[in-house]
Design an enzyme around this catalytic site. Structure first.
Site, PDB file in Angstrom:
ATOM      1  N   SER A  79       2.389   7.919   1.715  1.00 43.35           N
ATOM      2  CA  SER A  79       3.241   7.256   0.716  1.00 43.35           C
ATOM      3  C   SER A  79       3.720   8.294  -0.285  1.00 43.35           C
ATOM      4  O   SER A  79       2.938   9.176  -0.657  1.00 43.35           O
ATOM      5  CB  SER A  79       2.451   6.183  -0.057  1.00 43.35           C
ATOM      6  OG  SER A  79       3.254   5.600  -1.075  1.00 43.35           O
ATOM      7  N   ARG A 110      -6.687  -2.090  17.662  1.00 43.18           N
ATOM      8  CA  ARG A 110      -6.685  -1.704  19.081  1.00 43.18           C
ATOM      9  C   ARG A 110      -7.941  -0.914  19.430  1.00 43.18           C
ATOM     10  O   ARG A 110      -8.573  -1.143  20.458  1.00 43.18           O
ATOM     11  CB  ARG A 110      -5.431  -0.857  19.369  1.00 43.18           C
ATOM     12  CG  ARG A 110      -5.289  -0.389  20.811  1.00 43.18           C
ATOM     13  CD  ARG A 110      -4.263   0.731  20.977  1.00 43.18           C
ATOM     14  NE  ARG A 110      -4.832   2.032  20.663  1.00 43.18           N
ATOM     15  CZ  ARG A 110      -4.165   3.192  20.751  1.00 43.18           C
ATOM     16  NH1 ARG A 110      -2.893   3.197  21.135  1.00 43.18           N
ATOM     17  NH2 ARG A 110      -4.743   4.334  20.447  1.00 43.18           N
ATOM     18  N   TYR A 149       5.952   1.030  -6.328  1.00 46.78           N
ATOM     19  CA  TYR A 149       4.687   1.677  -5.961  1.00 46.78           C
ATOM     20  C   TYR A 149       3.500   0.734  -6.225  1.00 46.78           C
ATOM     21  O   TYR A 149       2.694   0.483  -5.326  1.00 46.78           O
ATOM     22  CB  TYR A 149       4.531   2.965  -6.769  1.00 46.78           C
ATOM     23  CG  TYR A 149       3.335   3.806  -6.365  1.00 46.78           C
ATOM     24  CD1 TYR A 149       3.276   4.440  -5.127  1.00 46.78           C
ATOM     25  CD2 TYR A 149       2.266   3.986  -7.245  1.00 46.78           C
ATOM     26  CE1 TYR A 149       2.179   5.223  -4.765  1.00 46.78           C
ATOM     27  CE2 TYR A 149       1.172   4.778  -6.899  1.00 46.78           C
ATOM     28  CZ  TYR A 149       1.132   5.393  -5.653  1.00 46.78           C
ATOM     29  OH  TYR A 149       0.051   6.162  -5.301  1.00 46.78           O
ATOM     30  N   LYS A 153       1.281  -1.036  -3.235  1.00 52.42           N
ATOM     31  CA  LYS A 153      -0.141  -0.764  -3.011  1.00 52.42           C
ATOM     32  C   LYS A 153      -0.955  -2.053  -3.100  1.00 52.42           C
ATOM     33  O   LYS A 153      -1.934  -2.236  -2.364  1.00 52.42           O
ATOM     34  CB  LYS A 153      -0.644   0.259  -4.029  1.00 52.42           C
ATOM     35  CG  LYS A 153      -0.104   1.671  -3.808  1.00 52.42           C
ATOM     36  CD  LYS A 153      -0.713   2.328  -2.566  1.00 52.42           C
ATOM     37  CE  LYS A 153      -0.263   3.765  -2.383  1.00 52.42           C
ATOM     38  NZ  LYS A 153      -0.710   4.347  -1.110  1.00 52.42           N
ATOM     39  N   THR A 179      -5.011  12.880  -9.331  1.00 54.71           N
ATOM     40  CA  THR A 179      -5.663  13.991  -8.630  1.00 54.71           C
ATOM     41  C   THR A 179      -4.742  15.204  -8.665  1.00 54.71           C
ATOM     42  O   THR A 179      -3.513  15.051  -8.675  1.00 54.71           O
ATOM     43  CB  THR A 179      -5.952  13.565  -7.174  1.00 54.71           C
ATOM     44  OG1 THR A 179      -6.654  12.326  -7.210  1.00 54.71           O
ATOM     45  CG2 THR A 179      -6.808  14.584  -6.448  1.00 54.71           C
TER      46      THR A 179
END
Ligand code: UDP
Length: 314
Positions: A79, A110, A149, A153, A179
């Site tokens: 993203s 799966r 955004y 999320k 971060t």
């Protein structure tokens, strides 16, 4: 183990792929490269356990390209993540966290893989509870410049919840707080990359608003150590904050960068962006309890390493 990292070329993804390869795993990085650069793969591109596929996880046909592999874990880190970039690519941001999340969850279904979703402290919006525990529901504007955004999320989290309860997919959610560190793009517009590159170039440092707003900055190595524990520990169905609880105003951050560089720079104040959160600090009690995780690198150490990275880069 076979591990897929969607967004594997980005700032967090490329650092995390390197950590996984160092631990002996086979790693597939997927990325559409709209906000990341293959230069981030320099250290790992020749590793025989590493594969990179330039695909967009919004289009489900990437799953067909992975029909020969059975994944043990899937990390969805794909993203745009800085405010300037998700505002430049708002539709892509909405889609990668909604359609992209669904496609990757189908792949996890799966293969019976663990699915780790990179959510964000932005789900708390401009928080009225401080510090923010995972139980706080947030204060988000659903119709504004950050909503592509924040709401994307939140939708991604809801999709994970639904795949857990409806299909029993082993989902685990991380809410990532600010971060920084090597492999950040110098031009992503975030505050750490802006301040450090401005200081290195001898430009004015841009503080938005009066600079009294706070953020809590986590060095990337601490964060990706937490990512890894999200797969290792029994945390199915848990949402866990990962961030460094050290909280600083933007004025303090600007001062720290100048002190570390031994430079005195001019500061210019620019308008505070709409809906910019006034304060942010993670409550990391849950990470400490369930993962045995807490950050080890303080802001001075982390900034010094980041300054070194940007000095070589620019
Ligand atoms: N900010 C700033 N100068 C900059 C870039 C950002 O003062 O050059 C401020 C921004 O307004 C916000 C904080 O720094 O209050 C963190 O911004 P960033 O874009 O890094 O991340 P956010 O936490 O807002 O997603």
């Amino acid at each position: 183990m076979n591990i897929l990292v969607a967004g594997g070329v980005g700032f967090l993804g490329s650092n995390f792929c390197k950590l996984l390869l160092g631990k002996g795993h086979k790693v597939w990085a997927l990325d559409n490269l709209i906000t990341s650069s293959v230069s981030n793969l320099e250290a790992i591109k020749n590793d025989s356990n590493f594969s990179f596929l330039q695909v967009d996880v919004i289009k489900p046909d990437f799953i067909g390209q992975l029909s020969q592999v059975k994944f043990d874990a899937i990390y969805h880190l794909a993203s745009p993540a800085s405010p300037p970039w998700y505002q430049k690519y708002p539709i892509e941001t909405l889609e990668v966290n909604s359609i992209g999340t669904k496609n990757l969850l189908e792949l996890a279904r799966r293969d019976g893989a663990k699915f780790i979703y990179a959510s964000t402290s932005e789900v708390y919006g401009d928080p009225s509870v401080h510090p923010q525990p995972e139980t706080y529901w947030g204060n988000v504007n659903s119709f504004g410049p950050r909503s592509c955004y924040d709401e994307a999320k939140r939708y991604g989290e809801a999709m994970c919840y639904t795949y857990l309860t409806k299909y029993n997919v082993d989902v685990r959610l991380v809410r990532i707080f600010n971060t920084y560190g090597p492999n950040m793009d110098p031009d992503d517009g975030r505050v750490v990359s802006n301040f450090v590159t401005q200081a290195l170039r001898g430009n004015k440092m841009t503080i938005y608003g009066d600079g009294s707003q706070t953020r809590s900055f986590c060095y990337v190595d601490d964060l990706i150590r937490g990512f890894y524990l999200m797969m290792e520990k029994p945390v199915t169905g848990e949402i866990i904050n990962l961030g460094n609880p050290g909280e600083f105003t933007m004025l303090e951050l600007a001062q720290k960068v100048q002190t570390l560089l031994g430079k005195q720079l001019e500061i210019v104040h620019e308008p505070l962006p709409q809906d910019d959160p006034k304060q942010r600090r993670p409550d990391i009690g849950k990470a400490e309890r369930l993962l045995g995780w807490k950050p080890e690198i303080d802001l001075d150490q982390g900034l010094a390493a980041t300054i070194e990275y940007f000095s070589n880069k620019i």
